[in-house]
Scaffold this active site. Structure first.
Site, PDB file in Angstrom:
ATOM      1  N   SER A 101       5.157  -1.291   2.641  1.00 47.38           N
ATOM      2  CA  SER A 101       4.662   0.085   2.608  1.00 47.38           C
ATOM      3  C   SER A 101       5.827   1.057   2.794  1.00 47.38           C
ATOM      4  CB  SER A 101       3.611   0.277   3.709  1.00 47.38           C
ATOM      5  OG  SER A 101       3.157   1.598   3.711  1.00 47.38           O
ATOM      6  N   SER A 124       0.807  -1.215   0.000  1.00 47.93           N
ATOM      7  CA  SER A 124       0.000   0.000   0.000  1.00 47.93           C
ATOM      8  C   SER A 124       0.841   1.265   0.000  1.00 47.93           C
ATOM      9  CB  SER A 124      -0.895  -0.037   1.242  1.00 47.93           C
ATOM     10  OG  SER A 124      -1.394   1.234   1.515  1.00 47.93           O
ATOM     11  N   GLY A 125       0.180   2.367  -0.403  1.00 45.59           N
ATOM     12  CA  GLY A 125       0.796   3.684  -0.362  1.00 45.59           C
ATOM     13  C   GLY A 125       0.630   4.372   0.980  1.00 45.59           C
ATOM     14  N   ASP A 126      -0.050   3.704   1.928  1.00 47.14           N
ATOM     15  CA  ASP A 126      -0.172   4.290   3.264  1.00 47.14           C
ATOM     16  C   ASP A 126      -0.084   3.142   4.279  1.00 47.14           C
ATOM     17  OD1 ASP A 126      -0.752   6.049   5.447  1.00 47.14           O
ATOM     18  OD2 ASP A 126      -1.817   7.370   4.073  1.00 47.14           O
ATOM     19  N   ASP A 127      -0.436   3.392   5.541  1.00 44.81           N
ATOM     20  CA  ASP A 127      -0.268   2.369   6.569  1.00 44.81           C
ATOM     21  C   ASP A 127      -1.006   1.077   6.191  1.00 44.81           C
ATOM     22  OD1 ASP A 127       1.095   4.300   8.163  1.00 44.81           O
ATOM     23  OD2 ASP A 127      -0.836   5.106   8.803  1.00 44.81           O
TER      24      ASP A 127
END
Ligand SMILES: *[C@@H]1O[C@H](CO)[C@@H](O)[C@H](O)[C@H]1NC(C)=O
Ligand SMILES: *[C@@H]1O[C@H](CO)[C@@H](O)[C@H](O)[C@H]1NC(C)=O
Ligand SMILES: *[C@@H]1O[C@H](CO)[C@@H](O)[C@H](O)[C@H]1NC(C)=O
Ligand SMILES: *[C@@H]1O[C@H](CO)[C@@H](O)[C@H](O)[C@H]1NC(C)=O
Ligand SMILES: *[C@@H]1O[C@H](CO)[C@@H](O)[C@H](O)[C@H]1NC(C)=O
Ligand SMILES: *[C@@H]1O[C@H](CO)[C@@H](O)[C@H](O)[C@H]1NC(C)=O
Ligand SMILES: *[C@@H]1O[C@H](CO)[C@@H](O)[C@H](O)[C@H]1NC(C)=O
Length: 471
Positions: free
Chosen positions: A288, A254-257
């Site tokens: 990530s 993912s691009g976040d948590d």
């Protein structure tokens, strides 16, 4: 006899006309059972999306088909419940809401494609514990693709069917700051209990992927979540003001948590006052590079308590378990336990930030200080690390009761000179390399006592046994 046959015939005909599409298990038994799966509850009735006019060509909108199907099947909630099967094909749809005592089964080869037509997404009000939308300044937010409020006994599962958020449209528009309301999530259940989300793959969400909020008794299991690591706010799973949640066997890029544990934002979250508590996260694999494996916060104003995290693998991830908070949040992050985390290529192993200063509006109270205490990390190894720990508590509000034991960190070719950068923190360490900062001295206790705590009991949801169901 003939009269009885006639009456019976009429009843059968009526039944067929009334529910042309819906098979009742009590008539067919298990003889025709196909795919087996595990669920909180099996259903008496079963239907297929095509029975309601669904077209799986990837172009025709199925929003009406989903709505009609769920509206019809909701009538069986008190008669053994119903399951809706999404068969192989590409099923374009806008947002729709689920119902209670209901299973959505997404078959292998089936993809639910999220519409990029904004008129397919009703705008709903901001969450009460947030006060504002999370994207930009506007109030309101697009209803999630698959949503539901005030439900009980809901299963979203499959044998690895897919939900594709087609996020590119939303990421581009968000980057250009063109949204007045918050982007939609893929799956969101509010004020609901007895929830299972399992065995599906989520791709390219416009924003967060799975968001149970104000829920009880939630299982998220065997889920794959994939998003480009460069796109904004594609958090994997966000348990938010939920009690008794189990997240296990998930693979998230993912691009976040990968997982972000939350409980409301500043004055709105304090007022709403609903914590996330009794949460178990295990057997997670996460990639990530820009964010954390498990974030606690930044919105944590209702409190985050009793979180257990174990058997996690993190690859090319910015930090492992990150605490994010700020003055103004209030609330707490306490009784956090983590063990058996294996890491490779990390910017930080440990990261706590007391300066995460994003506020919903000017109405927050800067004197509302968060309590961060009893944080226990043990039995971890990390390779190729740039900085072992960056621990920033809050001035006059130190993060206390930090315990770190049996952690071996190997550094990258170009590590930071200062490996442990600590301010406003207090606690102890034991058998940790490289040597921790002076605010976290070696524990004086000897032997087992020097191991940080991990609870030996289970949270209730960990003891739930799933039933064997079939499609
Ligand atoms: C789903 O339910 C919410 C209320 O929880 C409502 O505002 C929204 O319009 C519903 N969405 C659809 C697509 O019916
Ligand atoms: C769901 O329950 C909450 C809390 O009881 C209530 O505030 C809300 O209005 C309900 N929402 C719907 C859509 O019924
Ligand atoms: C769900 O995933 C688990 C773990 O990967 C697997 O053992 C199980 O067979 C899957 N169930 C279905 C219905 O595919
Ligand atoms: C499910 O599908 C995804 C995407 O195709 C794949 O990466 C994953 O390995 C699959 N999982 C299982 C258990 O088959
Ligand atoms: C180690 O980490 C650096 C970033 O600090 C990365 O560029 C490199 O590829 C990693 N090496 C290995 C062997 O994974
Ligand atoms: C230390 O942690 C490792 C995992 O990183 C584990 O295999 C080992 O058993 C732990 N040692 C003790 C004494 O607990
Ligand atoms: C250590 O952390 C403090 C507070 O975040 C920061 O101001 C300082 O630059 C850091 N020092 C180093 C050497 O990284």
């Amino acid at each position: 006899m003939q009269m009885i046959r006639l009456v019976f015939g009429i009843i059968v005909l009526l039944a067929i006309f009334r529910f042309p599409a819906i098979e009742s298990r009590s008539h067919h038994g298990l003889a025709k059972a196909g795919i087996q799966f595990s669920a909180l509850n099996c259903r008496k009735h079963s239907a297929v999306l095509t029975d309601f006019g669904g077209v799986g060509d990837g172009k025709t909108s199925n929003t009406k088909a989903f709505k009609n199907a769920i509206s019809k099947l909701s009538q069986m909630a008190n008669d053994g419940g119903a399951q809706l099967v999404v068969p192989p094909g590409k099923w374009l749809t806008g947002s729709f809401n689920l119902t209670s005592h209901f299973t959505l089964f997404i078959q292998k080869g089936a993809t639910i494609l999220a519409s990029q037509d904004e008129s397919e997404w009703p705008v709903v009000s901001s969450l009460p514990s947030y006060g504002k939308g999370r994207d930009g300044t506007g109030n309101g937010r697009f209803n999630a693709l698959i949503s539901g409020s005030n439900l009980t006994d809901v299963v979203i599962t499959g044998n690895n069917g897919t939900i594709n958020g087609q996020g590119q449209y939303w990421w581009d528009k968000f980057k250009k700051k063109e949204f007045k309301v918050t982007r939609p999530y893929l799956i969101e259940l509010l004020f609901s209990e007895n929830i299972q989300i399992s065995n599906i793959t989520l791709i390219d969400s416009p924003s967060w992927n799975i968001h149970p909020v104000y829920c009880k008794n939630v299982i998220v299991k065997s889920i794959t979540i994939l998003a480009p690591v460069t796109v904004p706010n594609t958090d994997g799973i966000n348990p938010d003001s939920c009690t008794n949640t189990l997240i296990e066997d998930c693979y998230i890029v993912s691009g976040d948590d990968c997982i972000a544990v939350k409980s409301g934002w500043d004055q709105y979250g304090i007022k709403f006052g609903m914590p996330t508590q009794h949460l178990s996260i295990r057997r997670l694999t996460c990639i990530s590079p820009k964010s954390a494996g498990v974030a606690l916060g930044s919105e944590m104003s209702g409190g985050i308590k009793d979180v257990r995290i174990e058997d996690v693998t993190l690859l090319n991830t910015e930090s492992s378990i990150r605490i994010k908070t700020a003055a103004g949040r209030g609330g707490c992050v306490e009784d956090i336990f983590a063990r058996r985390i294996t890491m490779k290529t990390m910017k930080y192993v440990f990261w706590m930030s007391g300066n995460y200063d994003q506020h919903p509006d000017e109405g927050y109270d800067p004197k509302a200080l968060p309590v961060v205490t009893n944080i226990n990390f043990r039995d971890m190894t990390a390779e190729n690390v740039t900085q072992s720990a960056r621990l920033d508590g809050i001035d006059k509000d130190p993060f206390t009761g930090i315990c770190i034991s049996n952690v071996t960190i190997a550094l990258t070719e170009k590590p930071k000179k200062l490996q442990w950068n600590c301010t406003n923190v207090a606690g102890v360490t034991s058998r940790v390399t490289p040597e921790p900062c002076s605010l976290l001295p070696e524990s004086k206790a000897s032997g087992k006592a020097a191991d940080c705590k991990f609870p030996s009991d289970l949270i209730p949801i960990e003891s739930v046994v799933l039933k064997k169901c079939s499609v």
